[in-house]
Design a protein around this motif. Structure first.
Motif: not given
Length: 305
Positions: A248-249, A251-254, A256-258, A275, A278, A280
């Motif tokens: 996950w990026k 700053g995002d929450k875990e 939201a991980a792919d 991206y 960026t 990760y």
């Protein structure tokens, strides 16, 4: 002259589980003596007429009765008789009235014994249901015997119903992925049939308990990174199928991980579709049939511009 006419009055007597006695009256011989009779049976409504084994094996032209052998127990049958002379075989008689042979103990063991999977603390056992012709009687079901491999005493379970095809034994004391010896037989109201060979079936797996200890991640282009990790040892809870990479990026929450899963025991993978430029975060977990294990510590990677 021509072949004989059809015999008449076919009567079934002395009905056993695999035999009956058949009688008939002779038809016209059409001026050429009857040399022999042939007996056929079918299982209505859709069975085809088939020649049956008899006692005596060859039925002389002066006979008016013979025993039919090799029938299936608890099956519906109709019978017919044809006469032959030197000019050929004549038209068959009309069918006898329908009879059902007597019940007998099952004579064949169920097949397809296998299993595994399910929830923790479960032993799931599967088999192939037995078709009508092997049931031999009413009140049909299956009798399972099972024990933990290396244990001395068998447990049994009765599973009623001809169409049932699995049984789940639940017990909190069953350890994950434990081998059990399993046997199966069928029963009906006359008794129990023969037992199958022993199969090995494993209790349900649990997800891995161990995380990969280390993860390395490095951007390899503007949209890809390479990830590698220290493999986990094959765990007693199940069969390791591979690894799941979550990324996950920053700053995002875990949450939201792919996720991407590798199949097999390689300890590296390429992750694509990222991206550019960026950062990760990356974690790796082992997985098996029951689910995914705990996460490794996370690693960071930066994709290229």
């Amino acid at each position: 002259g021509s072949p004989p006419g059809p015999p008449g009055g076919v009567v079934v007597r002395d009905i056993g589980d695999t035999t009956v006695q058949l009688s008939w009256s002779r038809g016209f011989d059409n001026h050429s003596p009857i040399a022999k009779y042939t007996l056929q049976a079918r299982t209505p409504p859709s069975g085809k007429w088939k020649q049956v084994r008899t006692n005596p094996v060859n039925i002389e032209g002066n006979a008016e009765t013979a025993q039919v052998l090799g029938l299936m127990p608890w099956m519906d049958y109709e019978f017919r008789v044809s006469a032959s002379n030197i000019l050929g075989t004549g038209e068959p008689s009309g069918p006898s009235s329908r009879i059902r042979t007597k019940e007998a103990v099952p004579s064949v063991a169920p097949s397809g014994l296998s299993g595994g999977g399910g929830a923790p603390g479960e032993l799931t056992i599967n088999w192939t249901p037995m078709s009508r012709e092997y049931q031999n009687g009413d009140g049909f079901g299956y009798l399972l015997s099972f024990r933990r491999q290396g244990s001395s005493s068998w447990q049994t379970a009765r599973v009623p119903g001809a169409d049932t095809q699995y049984f789940v034994y639940s017990n909190d004391s069953i350890h994950p992925y434990t081998p059990f010896e399993v046997k199966i037989r069928s029963y009906n109201r006359r008794g129990d049939g023969p037992e199958s060979l022993t199969a090995i079936v494993y209790s349900a797996e649990e997800e891995p308990k161990v995380a990969p200890a280390k993860v390395w991640a490095k951007g390899s282009s503007s949209s890809e990174m390479n990830v590698s990790w220290e493999p986990v040892l094959q765990d007693m809870n199940g069969i390791l199928l591979g690894y799941e990479i979550r990324y996950w990026k920053a700053g995002d929450k875990e949450a939201a991980a792919d996720r991407v899963r590798t199949a097999g025991l390689d300890s590296s993978a390429r992750v694509t579709g990222l991206y550019p430029n960026t950062k990760y975060h990356v974690t790796v977990r082992a997985y098996n049939r029951a689910g995914t294990g705990p996460a490794s510590p996370s690693a960071d990677a930066m994709t290229m511009k």
